[in-house]
Structure formats: structure tokens, C-alpha cells
Design a protein around this motif. Structure first.
Motif, PDB file in Angstrom:
ATOM      1  N   ARG A   6     -58.095  14.525  -4.957  1.00  0.00           N
ATOM      2  CA  ARG A   6     -58.242  13.074  -5.121  1.00  0.00           C
ATOM      3  C   ARG A   6     -56.854  12.444  -5.131  1.00  0.00           C
ATOM      4  O   ARG A   6     -55.952  12.915  -5.823  1.00  0.00           O
ATOM      5  CB  ARG A   6     -58.979  12.737  -6.413  1.00  0.00           C
ATOM      6  N   VAL A   7     -56.697  11.398  -4.342  1.00  0.00           N
ATOM      7  CA  VAL A   7     -55.394  10.751  -4.187  1.00  0.00           C
ATOM      8  C   VAL A   7     -55.544   9.241  -4.354  1.00  0.00           C
ATOM      9  O   VAL A   7     -56.630   8.696  -4.174  1.00  0.00           O
ATOM     10  CB  VAL A   7     -54.794  11.067  -2.795  1.00  0.00           C
ATOM     11  N   PRO A   8     -54.443   8.547  -4.692  1.00  0.00           N
ATOM     12  CA  PRO A   8     -54.515   7.087  -4.790  1.00  0.00           C
ATOM     13  C   PRO A   8     -54.685   6.456  -3.410  1.00  0.00           C
ATOM     14  O   PRO A   8     -54.056   6.876  -2.436  1.00  0.00           O
ATOM     15  CB  PRO A   8     -53.182   6.692  -5.422  1.00  0.00           C
ATOM     16  N   VAL A   9     -55.553   5.453  -3.336  1.00  0.00           N
ATOM     17  CA  VAL A   9     -55.869   4.778  -2.069  1.00  0.00           C
ATOM     18  C   VAL A   9     -55.828   3.269  -2.279  1.00  0.00           C
ATOM     19  O   VAL A   9     -56.318   2.764  -3.285  1.00  0.00           O
ATOM     20  CB  VAL A   9     -57.268   5.205  -1.556  1.00  0.00           C
ATOM     21  N   HIS A  10     -55.246   2.571  -1.304  1.00  0.00           N
ATOM     22  CA  HIS A  10     -55.296   1.109  -1.276  1.00  0.00           C
ATOM     23  C   HIS A  10     -56.146   0.716  -0.086  1.00  0.00           C
ATOM     24  O   HIS A  10     -55.842   1.054   1.058  1.00  0.00           O
ATOM     25  CB  HIS A  10     -53.898   0.504  -1.149  1.00  0.00           C
ATOM     26  N   LEU A  11     -57.229  -0.016  -0.335  1.00  0.00           N
ATOM     27  CA  LEU A  11     -58.172  -0.441   0.695  1.00  0.00           C
ATOM     28  C   LEU A  11     -57.940  -1.905   1.036  1.00  0.00           C
ATOM     29  O   LEU A  11     -57.943  -2.757   0.149  1.00  0.00           O
ATOM     30  CB  LEU A  11     -59.601  -0.229   0.207  1.00  0.00           C
ATOM     31  N   ILE A  33     -46.935   3.455   0.220  1.00  0.00           N
ATOM     32  CA  ILE A  33     -46.905   4.772   0.866  1.00  0.00           C
ATOM     33  C   ILE A  33     -45.868   5.670   0.202  1.00  0.00           C
ATOM     34  O   ILE A  33     -46.122   6.860  -0.022  1.00  0.00           O
ATOM     35  CB  ILE A  33     -46.656   4.610   2.377  1.00  0.00           C
ATOM     36  N   LYS A  34     -44.719   5.115  -0.145  1.00  0.00           N
ATOM     37  CA  LYS A  34     -43.664   5.907  -0.812  1.00  0.00           C
ATOM     38  C   LYS A  34     -44.107   6.396  -2.182  1.00  0.00           C
ATOM     39  O   LYS A  34     -43.570   7.363  -2.701  1.00  0.00           O
ATOM     40  CB  LYS A  34     -42.375   5.095  -0.930  1.00  0.00           C
ATOM     41  N   ARG A  35     -45.081   5.745  -2.764  1.00  0.00           N
ATOM     42  CA  ARG A  35     -45.617   6.169  -4.066  1.00  0.00           C
ATOM     43  C   ARG A  35     -46.803   7.120  -3.903  1.00  0.00           C
ATOM     44  O   ARG A  35     -47.502   7.428  -4.860  1.00  0.00           O
ATOM     45  CB  ARG A  35     -46.009   4.946  -4.881  1.00  0.00           C
ATOM     46  N   GLY A  36     -47.053   7.553  -2.670  1.00  0.00           N
ATOM     47  CA  GLY A  36     -48.097   8.541  -2.426  1.00  0.00           C
ATOM     48  C   GLY A  36     -49.474   7.977  -2.166  1.00  0.00           C
ATOM     49  O   GLY A  36     -50.451   8.722  -2.128  1.00  0.00           O
ATOM     50  N   MET A  37     -49.574   6.668  -1.982  1.00  0.00           N
ATOM     51  CA  MET A  37     -50.881   6.066  -1.711  1.00  0.00           C
ATOM     52  C   MET A  37     -51.232   6.193  -0.243  1.00  0.00           C
ATOM     53  O   MET A  37     -50.361   6.178   0.624  1.00  0.00           O
ATOM     54  CB  MET A  37     -50.894   4.588  -2.099  1.00  0.00           C
ATOM     55  N   ILE A  38     -52.519   6.283   0.025  1.00  0.00           N
ATOM     56  CA  ILE A  38     -53.033   6.203   1.384  1.00  0.00           C
ATOM     57  C   ILE A  38     -53.477   4.760   1.594  1.00  0.00           C
ATOM     58  O   ILE A  38     -54.181   4.190   0.761  1.00  0.00           O
ATOM     59  CB  ILE A  38     -54.202   7.173   1.593  1.00  0.00           C
ATOM     60  N   TYR A  39     -53.059   4.168   2.707  1.00  0.00           N
ATOM     61  CA  TYR A  39     -53.395   2.786   3.032  1.00  0.00           C
ATOM     62  C   TYR A  39     -54.530   2.805   4.047  1.00  0.00           C
ATOM     63  O   TYR A  39     -54.396   3.377   5.129  1.00  0.00           O
ATOM     64  CB  TYR A  39     -52.172   2.066   3.601  1.00  0.00           C
ATOM     65  N   VAL A  40     -55.653   2.191   3.698  1.00  0.00           N
ATOM     66  CA  VAL A  40     -56.848   2.208   4.544  1.00  0.00           C
ATOM     67  C   VAL A  40     -57.195   0.783   4.954  1.00  0.00           C
ATOM     68  O   VAL A  40     -57.225  -0.121   4.125  1.00  0.00           O
ATOM     69  CB  VAL A  40     -58.046   2.832   3.783  1.00  0.00           C
ATOM     70  N   ILE A  41     -57.468   0.601   6.246  1.00  0.00           N
ATOM     71  CA  ILE A  41     -57.936  -0.692   6.758  1.00  0.00           C
ATOM     72  C   ILE A  41     -59.420  -0.556   7.062  1.00  0.00           C
ATOM     73  O   ILE A  41     -59.826   0.279   7.867  1.00  0.00           O
ATOM     74  CB  ILE A  41     -57.182  -1.109   8.028  1.00  0.00           C
ATOM     75  N   ALA A  42     -60.241  -1.368   6.403  1.00  0.00           N
ATOM     76  CA  ALA A  42     -61.682  -1.367   6.650  1.00  0.00           C
ATOM     77  C   ALA A  42     -61.987  -2.367   7.763  1.00  0.00           C
ATOM     78  O   ALA A  42     -61.622  -3.539   7.663  1.00  0.00           O
ATOM     79  CB  ALA A  42     -62.432  -1.759   5.383  1.00  0.00           C
ATOM     80  N   HIS A  43     -62.627  -1.906   8.811  1.00  0.00           N
ATOM     81  CA  HIS A  43     -63.043  -2.799   9.900  1.00  0.00           C
ATOM     82  C   HIS A  43     -64.441  -3.318   9.569  1.00  0.00           C
ATOM     83  O   HIS A  43     -65.445  -2.683   9.855  1.00  0.00           O
ATOM     84  CB  HIS A  43     -63.015  -2.066  11.236  1.00  0.00           C
ATOM     85  N   THR A  83     -65.105  10.692  -1.164  1.00  0.00           N
ATOM     86  CA  THR A  83     -64.385  11.687  -0.366  1.00  0.00           C
ATOM     87  C   THR A  83     -62.924  11.893  -0.734  1.00  0.00           C
ATOM     88  O   THR A  83     -62.448  13.027  -0.719  1.00  0.00           O
ATOM     89  CB  THR A  83     -64.446  11.320   1.132  1.00  0.00           C
ATOM     90  N   TRP A  84     -62.168  10.848  -1.042  1.00  0.00           N
ATOM     91  CA  TRP A  84     -60.714  10.961  -1.188  1.00  0.00           C
ATOM     92  C   TRP A  84     -60.148  10.565  -2.535  1.00  0.00           C
ATOM     93  O   TRP A  84     -59.060  10.967  -2.891  1.00  0.00           O
ATOM     94  CB  TRP A  84     -60.018  10.061  -0.171  1.00  0.00           C
ATOM     95  N   THR A  85     -60.836   9.700  -3.266  1.00  0.00           N
ATOM     96  CA  THR A  85     -60.212   9.095  -4.440  1.00  0.00           C
ATOM     97  C   THR A  85     -61.218   8.958  -5.577  1.00  0.00           C
ATOM     98  O   THR A  85     -62.333   9.483  -5.511  1.00  0.00           O
ATOM     99  CB  THR A  85     -59.569   7.737  -4.060  1.00  0.00           C
ATOM    100  N   THR A  86     -60.822   8.268  -6.621  1.00  0.00           N
ATOM    101  CA  THR A  86     -61.698   7.942  -7.750  1.00  0.00           C
ATOM    102  C   THR A  86     -61.657   6.426  -7.943  1.00  0.00           C
ATOM    103  O   THR A  86     -60.731   5.769  -7.454  1.00  0.00           O
ATOM    104  CB  THR A  86     -61.214   8.619  -9.048  1.00  0.00           C
ATOM    105  N   PRO A  87     -62.610   5.868  -8.668  1.00  0.00           N
ATOM    106  CA  PRO A  87     -62.551   4.417  -8.917  1.00  0.00           C
ATOM    107  C   PRO A  87     -61.240   3.996  -9.587  1.00  0.00           C
ATOM    108  O   PRO A  87     -60.705   2.932  -9.287  1.00  0.00           O
ATOM    109  CB  PRO A  87     -63.753   4.163  -9.836  1.00  0.00           C
ATOM    110  N   GLU A  88     -60.716   4.830 -10.459  1.00  0.00           N
ATOM    111  CA  GLU A  88     -59.473   4.509 -11.169  1.00  0.00           C
ATOM    112  C   GLU A  88     -58.254   4.557 -10.253  1.00  0.00           C
ATOM    113  O   GLU A  88     -57.223   3.954 -10.556  1.00  0.00           O
ATOM    114  CB  GLU A  88     -59.264   5.470 -12.340  1.00  0.00           C
ATOM    115  N   MET A  89     -58.350   5.300  -9.159  1.00  0.00           N
ATOM    116  CA  MET A  89     -57.218   5.463  -8.240  1.00  0.00           C
ATOM    117  C   MET A  89     -57.363   4.583  -6.987  1.00  0.00           C
ATOM    118  O   MET A  89     -56.555   4.685  -6.061  1.00  0.00           O
ATOM    119  CB  MET A  89     -57.094   6.928  -7.822  1.00  0.00           C
ATOM    120  N   LEU A  90     -58.358   3.714  -6.958  1.00  0.00           N
ATOM    121  CA  LEU A  90     -58.605   2.856  -5.805  1.00  0.00           C
ATOM    122  C   LEU A  90     -58.194   1.430  -6.103  1.00  0.00           C
ATOM    123  O   LEU A  90     -58.651   0.825  -7.076  1.00  0.00           O
ATOM    124  CB  LEU A  90     -60.101   2.893  -5.433  1.00  0.00           C
TER     125      LEU A  90
END
Length: 97
Positions: A6-11, A33-43, A83-90
């Protein structure tokens, strides 16, 4: 992302006026990104990525279907939590007219 990790994600999502939100490089995302977050673009519906018909379904009237913009964003967030994260990490950011 490794299986089960599980990793931090910004949606991010934008949906309005048929404008497409293309994936691109933007320096404003680097601090995340430098802090380890995955940046996701929702279409999401409202954008033009999948054509006008998809934007206007199911009733063929974009104003009656505006809620799909928000439903799509929530569905992507749920997928990421499954799949990738938790509510606390989103974290989430959205724009729409």
C-alpha cells in the motif's frame, strides 16, 4: 507497486465541457512524487477522452447525467483503495464546472 503493498496516492480528476485531461509532465506534481506518492489522473465523464456518447450516457442529456462525473471519480478512488492504497493514504483533488 508490489503485490499487496500500500502506497500514498493523490487522485486528480477534471470533467467538464468535453475537455480531455491528458497525462503530461508538470513540475507542480514533483513535490508529491518526491515524497513517494503516486499521481493518478481519473478520466471521468465530462471530459472528452471516450467521446461524446459516453459523456452523455445513459439518458443522452449531459445535464441529467452530471452526477456521472462524481460517480466516476468515486469509483476510481474505490479501485485505488482496493488495489494500491488505503483511505488514510489517499488524497483527492477535483475540478468540474
Amino acid at each position: 507497486v508490489k503485490a499487496g503493498e500500500r502506497v500514498p496516492v493523490h487522485l486528480y480528476g477534471y470533467g467538464s465541457y468535453g475537455a480531455a485531461m491528458e497525462a503530461d509532465f508538470d513540475t507542480t506534481r514533483l513535490p508529491l512524487i518526491k515524497r513517494g506518492m503516486i499521481y493518478v489522473i481519473a478520466h471521468i465523464r465530462g471530459g472528452g477522452e471516450m467521446g461524446r456518447q459516453w459523456y452523455e450516457e445513459p439518458n443522452g442529456a449531459k445535464y441529467l447525467c452530471k452526477k456521472n462525473t462524481f460517480n466516476d471519480f468515486v469509483d476510481v478512488a474505490k479501485f485505488l483503495v482496493d488495489t494500491w492504497t488505503t483511505p488514510e493514504m489517499l488524497s483527492c483533488e477535483g475540478r468540474s464546472a
